[in-house]
Write a protein that holds these residues in place. Structure first.
Motif, PDB file in Angstrom:
ATOM      1  N   LEU A   1      90.536 -47.368  51.720  1.00 11.07           N
ATOM      2  CA  LEU A   1      90.725 -46.504  50.543  1.00 11.07           C
ATOM      3  C   LEU A   1      91.896 -45.558  50.823  1.00 11.07           C
ATOM      4  O   LEU A   1      91.743 -44.540  51.496  1.00 11.07           O
ATOM      5  CB  LEU A   1      89.435 -45.709  50.292  1.00 11.07           C
ATOM      6  CG  LEU A   1      89.361 -44.810  49.058  1.00 11.07           C
ATOM      7  CD1 LEU A   1      89.808 -45.513  47.799  1.00 11.07           C
ATOM      8  CD2 LEU A   1      87.946 -44.305  48.875  1.00 11.07           C
TER       9      LEU A   1
ATOM     10  N   ARG B   1      97.742 -47.111  56.472  1.00  7.74           N
ATOM     11  CA  ARG B   1      97.343 -46.151  57.487  1.00  7.74           C
ATOM     12  C   ARG B   1      96.105 -46.675  58.219  1.00  7.74           C
ATOM     13  O   ARG B   1      95.017 -46.711  57.648  1.00  7.74           O
ATOM     14  CB  ARG B   1      97.005 -44.807  56.829  1.00  7.74           C
ATOM     15  CG  ARG B   1      98.186 -44.187  56.112  1.00  7.74           C
ATOM     16  CD  ARG B   1      97.831 -42.859  55.450  1.00  7.74           C
ATOM     17  NE  ARG B   1      99.046 -42.213  54.946  1.00  7.74           N
ATOM     18  CZ  ARG B   1      99.078 -41.045  54.327  1.00  7.74           C
ATOM     19  NH1 ARG B   1      97.948 -40.379  54.119  1.00  7.74           N
ATOM     20  NH2 ARG B   1     100.214 -40.529  53.921  1.00  7.74           N
ATOM     21  N   PRO B   2      96.273 -47.073  59.481  1.00 10.71           N
ATOM     22  CA  PRO B   2      95.102 -47.531  60.245  1.00 10.71           C
ATOM     23  C   PRO B   2      94.044 -46.438  60.246  1.00 10.71           C
ATOM     24  O   PRO B   2      94.361 -45.252  60.350  1.00 10.71           O
ATOM     25  CB  PRO B   2      95.670 -47.756  61.650  1.00 10.71           C
ATOM     26  CG  PRO B   2      97.125 -47.998  61.438  1.00 10.71           C
ATOM     27  CD  PRO B   2      97.508 -47.131  60.271  1.00 10.71           C
ATOM     28  N   MET B   3      92.808 -46.822  60.114  1.00  9.65           N
ATOM     29  CA  MET B   3      91.735 -45.872  59.869  1.00  9.65           C
ATOM     30  C   MET B   3      90.462 -46.334  60.567  1.00  9.65           C
ATOM     31  O   MET B   3      90.180 -47.527  60.588  1.00  9.65           O
ATOM     32  CB  MET B   3      91.495 -45.879  58.354  1.00  9.65           C
ATOM     33  CG  MET B   3      91.137 -44.556  57.737  1.00  9.65           C
ATOM     34  SD  MET B   3      90.865 -44.768  55.939  1.00  9.65           S
ATOM     35  CE  MET B   3      92.552 -44.773  55.319  1.00  9.65           C
ATOM     36  N   ASP B   4      89.722 -45.393  61.133  1.00 11.37           N
ATOM     37  CA  ASP B   4      88.388 -45.720  61.627  1.00 11.37           C
ATOM     38  C   ASP B   4      87.402 -45.446  60.506  1.00 11.37           C
ATOM     39  O   ASP B   4      87.300 -44.305  60.042  1.00 11.37           O
ATOM     40  CB  ASP B   4      88.031 -44.847  62.832  1.00 11.37           C
ATOM     41  CG  ASP B   4      88.918 -45.124  64.026  1.00 11.37           C
ATOM     42  OD1 ASP B   4      89.627 -46.145  64.024  1.00 11.37           O
ATOM     43  OD2 ASP B   4      88.913 -44.309  64.966  1.00 11.37           O
ATOM     44  N   VAL B   5      86.689 -46.468  60.106  1.00 16.59           N
ATOM     45  CA  VAL B   5      85.672 -46.310  59.071  1.00 16.59           C
ATOM     46  C   VAL B   5      84.362 -46.837  59.651  1.00 16.59           C
ATOM     47  O   VAL B   5      84.345 -47.942  60.189  1.00 16.59           O
ATOM     48  CB  VAL B   5      86.044 -47.101  57.795  1.00 16.59           C
ATOM     49  CG1 VAL B   5      85.044 -46.841  56.681  1.00 16.59           C
ATOM     50  CG2 VAL B   5      87.456 -46.750  57.336  1.00 16.59           C
TER      51      VAL B   5
ATOM     52  N   GLU C   1      80.019 -48.149  56.057  1.00 17.72           N
ATOM     53  CA  GLU C   1      80.902 -47.732  54.963  1.00 17.72           C
ATOM     54  C   GLU C   1      81.956 -48.799  54.669  1.00 17.72           C
ATOM     55  O   GLU C   1      82.226 -49.116  53.509  1.00 17.72           O
ATOM     56  CB  GLU C   1      81.580 -46.391  55.300  1.00 17.72           C
ATOM     57  CG  GLU C   1      80.574 -45.253  55.448  1.00 17.72           C
ATOM     58  CD  GLU C   1      81.224 -43.915  55.821  1.00 17.72           C
ATOM     59  OE1 GLU C   1      82.428 -43.737  55.613  1.00 17.72           O
ATOM     60  OE2 GLU C   1      80.489 -43.045  56.344  1.00 17.72           O
TER      61      GLU C   1
END
Lengths: 262, 262, 262, 262
Positions: free
Chosen positions: D69, D77-81, D85
């Protein structure tokens, strides 16, 4: 006798993230006032920063182009927003832009509503008052008496006057005018002038306080301190350059209405 | 002999639109510094305005609690953001908050990263540098040398020092510390102190420069100019009030580290 | 003689990320139909999944609570959205929810507009038609003839009828009614009943097709297939439980209007 | 002897609101599989609807291009989710797209992660497992065994295999390959082939199971069921058309890997 004086404004910075819409660098070569998108309908933070830096370098005055919070609709969805929320959202956007304008050595000098909000505050006194309240919050914060740029006869103009907020009016060189001086609705055919020569000629006429021809063919005097040129169409920057060249050639002085720029 | 000096900070304004999280009014009765959410992880414009007005009324110093752009994850999703984008996003948030702080008669005095960004800049020098760049942009804009509030030993602290940005460190009265002075990871049991008396006692000890007991039972000296009390848990405001009362009772002077407030 | 029949519906899943609003588990013990938020005004994906799983476990029928795209205003900002955009946004939300309903063994059975959109489609035929178009797109996709839940006399009801979309009407047990059967505007005093006993008594009366007392004191017959109980106020779940218990005690049969559930 | 078989995929629908990026109509003339953006990094609801309608008309298979999102970062943008989730967010996107695919007479047949998520699941087993969980949720919902499209050797491929989810691999006709068959990082010079003739020749070679030349000049056999052509660069649609024409001329059969389309 003094030369006629006009400001040239356009919407800038209307991309978001990966998306681009306006040719900001080219437009900054022509306009004297840049209405910079502030993130609510368009305008990401790095773009706002870059546009402000370049505007200051070129002596272009910076305005906050404030909008409803509506990325999906590009700020074109008319919206009812409670007064306190709208006032705060306007101030928020001005503050966010001002940080970049000031870091670059300038300052936000005026506020221009965008899209659906622009159209709404032509008649809606409550939303107009909310915008003015937001402008006053931002003015108290920045120590600058921010001006508003709006349509002649608009509720925003009345509210600005009532609140002692400086206001300036603009005309549209590429729009058809009705006999009463209002814009012909976009839904009607002929409401937008597509012929560059006609747009240029009309720009010069307005700047020189000469009558233009209204939609019915009669002469009409349109009075405005600023001319709005559209920035988000193909050829927009080239047309803005032509308008500027024609104004200069015809002895019109180009000067921003606010901020002491240019 | 001078009284020991401490600042008490908490996160405020962490609602969004219809949602509320922090009891802002109650917390403002206890803290000397308010980390106000700026819209990227929480914090809508009218809430930001209201919190700033009340903080100024009560002499509480205002800080910008800046975050990754992540409402769905409440800013708790670690994220790679290119340096220029992160720097601009930090400045954007500070500017947006500063408009409300200044309109209320105050000014943003410091910046504290939130959530995943807070944890990231403990070790990530590049993102720390981006945050500092954003702080410098906002400082140039506001004419105030904004400070950063961060963890002892963090990359953000080093980058602040290298850039000449004022920095202050904080301790957590409700967290277990390891022998080396770092926080025990939340994933380990006992990492959060839930007993109010223990939190209060620890607060007083840290403020008076007395050793606390680390996770292994050994004495540990924790040095910090500010104590962070959590604002988003039930009973948070009551606990903050107890901490403040105990500090005052034990001769600790409560004073913000930045901004000349309180 | 058959027992009177009623459905009990409430809004569920109205948190977002870190924020919670509705006590979903408790409400699911009382309602027969759950209006689940779909991410546009509230409702993150993991919450949608969890609510759908629990609703299916308890035999509660699932409806898509569709909204304008407006997190900051909780979907309460009236908005003009072009028909094709609104229709697609409605279908998008239904599809996003249906994936969780079906994965849990159920299916979205109906659509209820939320907030400003709910109020708008009472009178605005164009937006009502857009909602119905979105419902039809989602019905074609799912193979289920989705119903709409709306106010008696609303434009949405007319558009549903014209399009052959099944529709059901609802009444509000905690709202004052005017003599013509419309709701008393919230701006007027006495428009909301706060006394639980009154709400319970009115619920039973409506379900049993007995007259209630209108705002002027005269008897009024309110006809509805569903009763809406509010889910986002303190004590909402307890009130819903009392309403359900009273209905059952008085011989009213509780059954969802759509989906074959409960 | 049977003709070699290949699928041609591209990212479509990557505009948002006012912004356009991909020439969807032109791309649909060339590709056999369309990776349609689902609203998290790009892709508004009306665009999703239109692309699905046109894809079904032309027999192009529809895939859900799922993303973090992140509109501001275009999903880059690399993201930790957290796993639950991310799984729910993946399913949400697939469901939202499937409503338009099915309403148009088709169905989402596969899932392809976008941008930073695509790169992350090459090595991150936890996020890969979350994506597969989301795919399984959506598969249970739709009754279709959705496939995933991914890089050879990726964690996503392993997780798909372990979970019994059908998977297909893709090659990039415009990227340099290293000796071990991995893509040369974009940060290195020569990593992207800009010469159309080279891209076309490489496409044909991969489709015909003939070796290409790796970055070091040695022959390399790249095996893939699908070829990815980029959709978001100027000239992208023209290049895709050239690739398709060359493949057909050289006796390669173009057929989607999933969905029974084309």
């Amino acid at each position: 006798m003094t030369a006629p004086l006009i400001d040239l404004n356009a919407d800038l910075g209307e991309g978001f993230g990966r998306w681009r819409l306006t040719d900001d660098d080219a437009l900054l070569d022509s306009v004297t006032s840049a209405n910079v998108a502030c993130g609510f309908h368009a305008g990401d933070a790095p773009t706002m920063r870059r546009v402000c830096e370049r505007a200051v370098e070129r002596g272009v005055t910076i305005g906050a182009q404030v909008s409803y919070l509506d990325l999906a609709g590009f700020g074109r969805r008319p919206m009812d927003v409670p007064r306190d929320e709208l006032a705060a959202e306007v101030a928020y956007q001005v503050g966010a832009l001002d940080v970049f304008a000031r870091a670059a050595g300038g300052a936000v000098a005026y506020v221009k509503p965008h899209g659906a909000l622009y159209n709404r505050v032509v008649r809606d006194a409550e939303q107009a008052a909310a915008v003015i309240e937001g402008v006053q919050v931002a003015s108290r914060a920045s120590g600058v008496a921010l001006a508003v740029l709006c349509l002649p006869g608009s509720a925003l103009l009345s509210e600005a006057d009532a609140a002692g907020v400086p206001s300036f009016t603009e005309a549209f060189a590429d729009r058809a005018y009705q006999a009463d001086g209002s814009l012909q609705p976009r839904s009607e055919s002929g409401s937008v002038l597509h012929e560059p020569d006609a747009v240029v000629a009309r720009s010069v006429a307005i700047a020189r306080h000469e009558p233009i021809t209204d939609a019915g063919g009669a002469p009409l005097l349109v009075s405005a301190r600023s001319l709005c040129v559209h920035g988000d169409t193909p050829g927009a920057a080239a047309l803005a350059a032509r308008v500027r060249a024609a104004l200069e050639r015809d002895g019109v002085q180009l000067r921003a209405f606010a901020g002491g720029g240019a």
